[in-house]
Design an enzyme around this catalytic site. Structure first.
Site, PDB file in Angstrom:
ATOM      1  N   GLY A  87      16.990 -73.128 -70.271  1.00  0.00           N
ATOM      2  CA  GLY A  87      15.979 -72.175 -69.824  1.00  0.00           C
ATOM      3  C   GLY A  87      16.516 -70.760 -69.759  1.00  0.00           C
ATOM      4  CG  ASP A 247      20.980 -80.841 -65.030  1.00  0.00           C
ATOM      5  OD1 ASP A 247      21.076 -81.559 -64.027  1.00  0.00           O
ATOM      6  OD2 ASP A 247      20.824 -79.613 -64.975  1.00  0.00           O
TER       7      ASP A 247
HETATM    8  P1  AMP Z   1      21.559 -75.102 -63.541  1.00  0.00           P
HETATM    9  O1  AMP Z   1      21.302 -75.053 -62.086  1.00  0.00           O
HETATM   10  O2  AMP Z   1      22.225 -73.884 -64.064  1.00  0.00           O
HETATM   11  O3  AMP Z   1      22.231 -76.350 -63.989  1.00  0.00           O
HETATM   12  O4  AMP Z   1      20.112 -75.094 -64.224  1.00  0.00           O
HETATM   13  C1  AMP Z   1      19.163 -76.105 -64.044  1.00  0.00           C
HETATM   14  C2  AMP Z   1      17.959 -75.831 -64.903  1.00  0.00           C
HETATM   15  O5  AMP Z   1      17.287 -74.636 -64.501  1.00  0.00           O
HETATM   16  C3  AMP Z   1      18.260 -75.638 -66.398  1.00  0.00           C
HETATM   17  O6  AMP Z   1      17.229 -76.212 -67.139  1.00  0.00           O
HETATM   18  C4  AMP Z   1      18.270 -74.144 -66.551  1.00  0.00           C
HETATM   19  O7  AMP Z   1      17.984 -73.740 -67.853  1.00  0.00           O
HETATM   20  C5  AMP Z   1      17.178 -73.722 -65.590  1.00  0.00           C
HETATM   21  N1  AMP Z   1      17.356 -72.351 -65.119  1.00  0.00           N
HETATM   22  C6  AMP Z   1      18.290 -71.912 -64.243  1.00  0.00           C
HETATM   23  N2  AMP Z   1      18.170 -70.591 -64.044  1.00  0.00           N
HETATM   24  C7  AMP Z   1      17.140 -70.164 -64.799  1.00  0.00           C
HETATM   25  C8  AMP Z   1      16.529 -68.905 -65.027  1.00  0.00           C
HETATM   26  N3  AMP Z   1      16.951 -67.796 -64.437  1.00  0.00           N
HETATM   27  N4  AMP Z   1      15.465 -68.859 -65.886  1.00  0.00           N
HETATM   28  C9  AMP Z   1      15.042 -69.963 -66.485  1.00  0.00           C
HETATM   29  N5  AMP Z   1      15.569 -71.181 -66.331  1.00  0.00           N
HETATM   30  C10 AMP Z   1      16.611 -71.293 -65.492  1.00  0.00           C
HETATM   31 MG    MG Z   2      23.133 -76.699 -65.729  1.00  0.00          MG
END
Ligand code: AMP
Ligand code: MG
Length: 482
Positions: A87, A247
């Site tokens: 994302g 994930d």
């Molecule tokens: P993470 O916590 O980094 O593992 O992210 C978990 C999910 O949230 C993943 O699918 C990321 O792509 C999405 N995500 C995290 N931050 C953002 C953001 N600022 N904009 C869009 N998607 C996000």
């Molecule tokens: Mg992640």
């Protein structure tokens, strides 16, 4: 400049979405990892910082780059989310390292993709600097990890809990396939795609395995081996990942996603930093249990591939693999931890006792092991041990154990210093470096990166960064910053 050779884009529809990087104005190239660029056989010597900043924000697309966002799902804090995906990340392409392995080159924080849901796809400067420092520190600590090739500050202002400049990180990974990638297709009951993914994974990461039932069961086993090795590395340096969602659990066995992660200062088995980990699900000492839980989720995805006709038989096959988890982990844990005090795993009880005392007396996890080796060399008692008779007694007993084994104390101390780091990226320093960087001063960020290239060797310059936080400097909570 980068020789791209892409393979993920050749996978069927549903694995990814093509996406051009969003338009953004670079402010400055904050960091460029020359060593890693060289390792990836990239040739950027003739380019200016401004040109590099254009490339590593996705504003200049290099020939051969086919930007895509990858699809994946995942269990977050135990709850399944069928649709996560990149994302706020974009795979620019794949290239080969000097080691002959294929690597993903990915932008993180480069703007919205079809998987962004409600998010803006961007990143603040803080999380980018944190990931840069910690992932590179991991590499130099010899812990499997994704790496950081570049960090660029943008002209944007990004609002989260507070306002910070925007930034984009370029991350390099052996692959971005996660347990959650398998879950994405398994949840859709599309086992032909699970098989395609498994075959791709085998070709890319485990080329010795066969594309059949035996190979898929062995894939689970190999991922288990690599992940067990990985989290025992974490435990041995006092690292808490903070978001061990499926994930964020790679199939390659590399550490990924340095969000609310932290190294602990004083040892505490139940230590948690992450502000969103209310129940302590991902506490320091829970990480082995969570890894097992995550591996069970991977196993579930592979069952229909192992025997689609006789699922019971397939379940027994994966159970046989997973049955080994506990002994595998415990053997490994006792090995790596006992080594920290120069002993083998059959004397693990000595180390175990030390950990109990370290927790009771709130000793610094990192420095205790360096203090111990120094005390061996100098034939003194570590200063931090002098304050208590139990610590005192432990030290004497430990030394007698070493002597009884006819080990040279100098050699033991030298061996200990080769595996116990003196420098780690301490939380309060990371936070301080981010705060300064937000004010335009990158010196601490750079000093930390320079120091952490040699975490085992005492360095005169910036040695002060070895110190644990003063009471008023202590950080009690970390944030994922998304
Ligand atoms: P993470 O916590 O980094 O593992 O992210 C978990 C999910 O949230 C993943 O699918 C990321 O792509 C999405 N995500 C995290 N931050 C953002 C953001 N600022 N904009 C869009 N998607 C996000
Ligand atoms: Mg992640």
């Amino acid at each position: 400049v980068i020789k791209f050779d892409n393979s993920y884009t050749k996978l069927p529809q549903g694995f990814f979405a093509a996406q051009k990087p969003v338009s953004v104005t670079p402010h400055a190239l904050i960091a460029f990892n020359q060593d890693l660029a060289k390792f990836l056989q990239m040739n950027f010597e003739s380019l200016s910082s401004a040109e590099l900043a254009q490339i590593f924000t996705g504003q200049t697309l290099l020939p051969g780059s086919e930007p895509i966002a990858l699809a994946y799902a995942g269990h977050q804090f135990g709850h399944f989310n069928p649709q996560l995906g990149d994302g706020r990340a974009l795979l620019l392409g794949e290239t080969f390292g000097e080691d002959g392995q294929r690597y993903d080159v990915q932008l993180k924080g480069s703007g919205r993709t079809p998987f962004s849901r409600g998010g803006d796809g961007k990143s603040q400067l803080g999380p980018v600097l944190r990931e840069f420092i910690v992932s590179e520190a991991f590499h130099h600590l010899r812990i499997p990890t994704t790496r950081s090739l570049a960090a660029v500050q943008t002209e944007e202002t990004i609002f989260r809990m507070s306002t910070q400049p925007g930034a984009i990180l370029t991350r390099v990974a052996l692959s971005h396939i996660r347990i959650g990638t398998f879950e994405f297709f398994a949840k859709q009951q599309d086992f032909s795609k699970v098989r395609t993914l498994a075959d791709y994974t085998i070709d890319r990461l485990y080329p010795d395995l066969t594309h059949d039932a035996e190979g898929y069961a062995e894939l689970l086993n190999q991922v288990m081996l690599r992940q067990v090795t990985l989290i025992n590395h974490w435990l041995s340096v006092g690292f808490i990942h903070g978001v061990m969602n499926t994930d964020n659990c790679t199939i390659s066995g590399q550490t990924i996603d340095f969000g609310p992660c932290a190294f602990m200062d004083e040892y505490k088995k139940e230590k948690v930093f992450s502000s969103i980990d209310r129940g302590g699900r991902y506490a320091y000492g829970h990480q082995p249990r969570i890894l097992f839980w995550n591996l069970c989720r991977l196993a579930e995805c592979l069952i229909p591939l192992i025997d689609g006709q006789d699922l019971k038989r397939a379940v027994r096959t994966v159970e046989k693999v997973l049955e080994n988890y506990t002994s595998l982990h415990e053997t490994r844990y006792q090995d790596v931890m006992s080594q920290k005090i120069g002993l083998s795993s059959d004397q693990f009880d000595v180390l175990h006792k030390l950990l109990g005392l370290m927790e009771k007396h709130a000793l610094d996890f990192t420095l205790t092991f360096r203090d111990l080796s120094e005390a061996l060399q100098k034939d003194t008692l570590p200063e931090s041990f002098a304050k208590s008779s139990e610590l005192n007694t432990w030290f004497t007993d430990w030394k007698s154990t070493l002597v009884a084994q006819k080990l040279s104390l100098t050699e033991v101390a030298e061996d200990m210093d080769r595996i116990n780091p003196l420098y780690i990226p301490r939380n309060h320093q990371i936070e301080h470096s981010i705060q300064l960087a937000c004010e335009g001063d990158y010196r601490l960020f750079q000093d930390m990166n320079a120091l952490l290239k040699n975490p085992f060797t005492q360095q005169l310059e910036h040695h002060e960064l070895h110190a644990p936080p003063l009471v008023e400097e202590r950080i009690t909570e970390t944030f994922c910053g998304t």
